[in-house]
Design a protein around this motif. Structure first.
Motif, PDB file in Angstrom:
ATOM      1  N   ALA A  35       0.983  -1.107   0.139  1.00  0.00           N
ATOM      2  CA  ALA A  35       0.073   0.071  -0.054  1.00  0.00           C
ATOM      3  C   ALA A  35       0.734   1.163   0.070  1.00  0.00           C
ATOM      4  O   ALA A  35       2.098   1.265   0.268  1.00  0.00           O
ATOM      5  N   TRP A  36       0.301   2.444  -0.601  1.00  0.00           N
ATOM      6  CA  TRP A  36       0.915   3.688  -0.049  1.00  0.00           C
ATOM      7  C   TRP A  36       0.125   4.569   0.583  1.00  0.00           C
ATOM      8  O   TRP A  36      -1.129   4.453   0.616  1.00  0.00           O
ATOM      9  N   PHE A  37       0.478   5.267   1.672  1.00  0.00           N
ATOM     10  CA  PHE A  37      -0.246   6.248   2.504  1.00  0.00           C
ATOM     11  C   PHE A  37       0.729   7.512   2.260  1.00  0.00           C
ATOM     12  O   PHE A  37       1.626   7.632   1.708  1.00  0.00           O
ATOM     13  N   ARG A  38       0.050   8.725   2.679  1.00  0.00           N
ATOM     14  CA  ARG A  38       0.801   9.882   2.635  1.00  0.00           C
ATOM     15  C   ARG A  38       0.334  10.683   3.756  1.00  0.00           C
ATOM     16  O   ARG A  38      -0.656  10.411   4.464  1.00  0.00           O
ATOM     17  N   GLN A  39       1.559  11.625   4.273  1.00  0.00           N
ATOM     18  CA  GLN A  39       1.161  12.479   5.155  1.00  0.00           C
ATOM     19  C   GLN A  39       1.403  13.878   4.964  1.00  0.00           C
ATOM     20  O   GLN A  39       2.774  14.156   4.661  1.00  0.00           O
ATOM     21  N   ALA A  40       0.510  15.013   5.203  1.00  0.00           N
ATOM     22  CA  ALA A  40       0.870  16.126   4.742  1.00  0.00           C
ATOM     23  C   ALA A  40       1.119  16.926   5.952  1.00  0.00           C
ATOM     24  O   ALA A  40       0.771  16.378   7.131  1.00  0.00           O
ATOM     25  N   PRO A  41       1.933  17.985   5.932  1.00  0.00           N
ATOM     26  CA  PRO A  41       2.318  18.768   7.163  1.00  0.00           C
ATOM     27  C   PRO A  41       0.950  19.152   8.111  1.00  0.00           C
ATOM     28  O   PRO A  41      -0.091  19.776   7.649  1.00  0.00           O
ATOM     29  N   GLY A  42       1.141  18.932   9.209  1.00  0.00           N
ATOM     30  CA  GLY A  42      -0.190  19.126  10.149  1.00  0.00           C
ATOM     31  C   GLY A  42      -1.283  18.210  10.055  1.00  0.00           C
ATOM     32  O   GLY A  42      -2.305  18.360  10.603  1.00  0.00           O
ATOM     33  N   LYS A  43      -1.306  17.241   9.344  1.00  0.00           N
ATOM     34  CA  LYS A  43      -2.369  16.180   9.082  1.00  0.00           C
ATOM     35  C   LYS A  43      -1.755  14.679   9.511  1.00  0.00           C
ATOM     36  O   LYS A  43      -0.686  14.629   9.726  1.00  0.00           O
ATOM     37  N   GLU A  44      -2.834  14.098   9.650  1.00  0.00           N
ATOM     38  CA  GLU A  44      -2.674  12.480   9.890  1.00  0.00           C
ATOM     39  C   GLU A  44      -2.220  11.884   8.693  1.00  0.00           C
ATOM     40  O   GLU A  44      -2.812  12.189   7.751  1.00  0.00           O
TER      41      GLU A  44
END
Length: 119
Positions: A35-44
Motif C-alpha cells: 500500500a501507499w499512504f501519505r502524510q501532509a504537514p499538520g495532518k494525519e
C-alpha cells in the motif's frame, strides 16, 4: 529483516506526473499486500492505494481515484504509484507499507519520499 525503500519523489507543477517506486526485501513479496499512504504537514497519515499480492485487485482513496494507479512487479519485488494530474493538495510525504494477506494492519513501513506540487 523486511526493508522497504521508496524513491521517485520530487517537485512538480500542478497538472504534472510522478511515479513512485518502493523496493521490498526480506519476505516473499508476492504473498503480501502493498500500500501507499501519505502524510501532509499538520495532518494525519492517510491511505492512498493498496494492491493484493497477485496484483489482481486494487483499492484507492476517493481523492486519488482516476488520477493515481498502483501496480506491482513481483519479479522485481517492487510496487509503484503512478500519479497523474497532480494537485497542490497532493503534497505530502508518501510511504509504502506491507502486510500479510490475512492481517489487519501494515507491519512494515518505508522511510518515505517527499512529493511537492507547486501551483
Amino acid at each position: 529483516q523486511v526493508q522497504l525503500v521508496e524513491s521517485g519523489g520530487g517537485l512538480v507543477q500542478a497538472g504534472g506526473s510522478l511515479r513512485l517506486s518502493c523496493a521490498a526485501s526480506g519476505r516473499t513479496f508476492s504473498n503480501y499486500y502493498m500500500a501507499w499512504f501519505r502524510q501532509a504537514p499538520g495532518k494525519e497519515r492517510e491511505f492512498v492505494a493498496s494492491i493484493t499480492g497477485s496484483g489482481g485487485t486494487t483499492y484507492y482513496a476517493d481523492s486519488v481515484k482516476g488520477r493515481f494507479t498502483i501496480s506491482r512487479d513481483n519479479a522485481k519485488n517492487t510496487v509503484y504509484l503512478q500519479m497523474n494530474i497532480l494537485q497542490p493538495e497532493d503534497t505530502a510525504v508518501y510511504y509504502c507499507a506491507t502486510r500479510p494477506a490475512g492481517g489487519n494492519s501494515y507491519d512494515y513501513w518505508g522511510q518515505g519520499t517527499q512529493v511537492t506540487v507547486s501551483s
